[in-house]
Design a protein around this motif. Structure first.
Motif: not given
Ligand code: NDP
Ligand code: MG
Length: 401
Positions: A159, A189, A191, A216-217, A227, A259, A262, A279
């Motif tokens: 980010e 942003t 997720s 996503n990560w 998160s 995502s 960013h 991502p």
């Protein structure tokens, strides 16, 4: 913050090389012959460190854990690898400030990363900052040290790296309040993590495995839990305030489940500039390694025609009280972010080891913040004291749960 970095630097110390960001950094480095690894560091993961030493042949490898260092030295000796093995916390600082290392990737997780990262800033290195906890716990001191040095600080957090890319070039490294450059607000942003739509009544039964399964990560366990609680975004609001010289009222958080965007910067004239990409942390890593040039990151390119939708929602602070606590700590300033970070580290560790439930995490952090008075955070001693005290209060509360 004043010195332009010029050509991409070539001699890199990777603090936390066996972690998710450390490994991604080495993947990018492996694509470029003119980047050399000077030193690698880990806590105790000997297996991963042996592999990395054989592949990258660093001058030094640091294991903080003494037994792990002995084991690593023996294994490297057996295979004829000439890397010198060091151990202990001071060795992290030594390889971060070594005159032959010009770039330091700060990718240790948690407060353990603060001493070597701050030392790298003091010694005017090009510092790639992934270790957001270091900035959150000691932001004022960190930014003051940066201003007094010739260090270049490049954010790795996707980010903040996005915001950095969306700012006017002359503002990026200037420090100070970015609003004087026509910026109205920074839009981070998020997720929303694995529990964005899970019924809140089920939060109490969430397991560490579920919390670590990010949609996503792929990340280390601590940031994955952050998160899931959205404390990660709370920490990132604080990180943005320090990096870009703004108050939390100028940082907006938007849930963006895909995502792809960013983060964004909104300007006074109504323009919004966004940075998009797959991502993949190799993108901000490659950007920062090569800055101000661009290099191949190895990440896949974005095909927007395959992207069904890009959605944005306001975050639900009732569902994610950790985000609210982070924003409040940013507004309060002083040692509030230090206390928040310390309480969160203890709570997450306790959740991961099965001592407390997922919903206990925000409750513990809120209770620690309520019990401790907030002071000016203008010396390392005050920060260390607040950090230690907050951990003790959190542990006491956890023992009583
Ligand atoms: P990991 O848990 O995957 O890796 C952590 C690294 O730090 C490992 O090399 C670990 O060594 C080392 N380490 C752990 N404890 C200590 C200690 N006490 N002293 C010295 N070294 C230690 O974390 P991530 O790579 O996911 O995250 C690293 C940092 O980057 C965090 O601050 C995170 O918030 C931030 N970040 C991560 C992102 C991601 O996508 N992963 C995205 C944005 C920011 P060992 O393997 O021996 O335990
Ligand atoms: Mg991030």
């Amino acid at each position: 913050m004043s010195r332009p970095a010029g050509r991409p630097s070539a001699n890199i110390t990777v603090l936390g090389s066996t972690g998710s960001i450390g490994k991604s950094t080495l993947e990018v480095v492996a694509l470029h012959a003119d980047y050399r690894v000077f030193a690698l560091t880990a806590n105790s993961n000997v297996l991963a460190m042996v592999e990395q030493c054989l592949r990258f042949q660093p001058r030094y490898a640091v294991m903080v854990d003494g037994t792990a260092a002995d084991q690593l030295a023996a294994e490297l000796h057996n295979v004829g690898c000439s890397t010198t093995v060091l151990s202990g916390e001071q060795a992290l600082i030594d390889v971060a400030i070594h005159p032959e290392a010009d770039t330091v990737m700060a990718a240790i997780v948690g407060s353990a990363g603060l001493p070597p990262t701050l030392a790298a800033v003091e010694h005017s290195k090009k510092v790639l900052l992934a270790n957001k906890e270091a900035l959150v716990m000691a932001g004022e001191l960190f930014m003051r040290t940066l201003a007094a040095s010739d260090a270049v600080l490049l954010p790795i957090d996707s980010e903040h790296n996005a915001v950095f890319q969306c700012l006017p070039p002359e503002t990026r490294l200037a420090g100070g309040d970015i609003r004087s450059q026509g910026v109205r607000k920074v839009i981070l942003t998020a997720s929303g993590g694995p529990f964005r739509t899970l019924p809140v009544e089920q939060f109490g039964a969430v397991t560490p495995e579920q919390a670590c399964r990010h949609p996503n990560w792929e990340m280390g366990r601590k940031i994955s839990v952050d998160s899931a609680t959205m404390m990660n975004k709370g920490l990132e609001v604080i990180e943005a305030c320090f990096l870009f010289g703004v108050g939390p009222e100028h940082v907006e958080v938007l849930i963006h489940p895909q995502s792809i965007v960013h983060s964004m910067v909104e300007y006074m004239d109504g323009s919004v500039i966004a940075q998009l990409g797959s991502p993949d942390m190799r993108i901000p890593i490659a950007y920062s390694l090569a800055w101000p040039e661009r290099i191949n990151s190895g990440a896949s390119f974005l095909d927007l025609t395959r992207q069904a939708a890009l959605q944005f929602f306001a975050p639900d602070m009732e569902r994610f009280p950790c985000l609210r606590l982070g924003i409040e700590a940013a507004a309060k300033g002083g040692t509030a972010p230090t206390i928040l970070n310390a309480a969160n580290e203890v709570a997450v560790e306790s959740f991961l080891s099965g001592k407390i439930s997922f919903t206990d995490i925000p409750a513990i952090i809120a209770a620690v913040l309520a019990q401790m008075s907030c002071e000016l955070a203008d010396s390392i001693d005050i920060i260390r004291h607040a950090d230690k005290q907050a951990r003790a209060v959190a542990r006491r509360l956890i023992a009583g749960t």
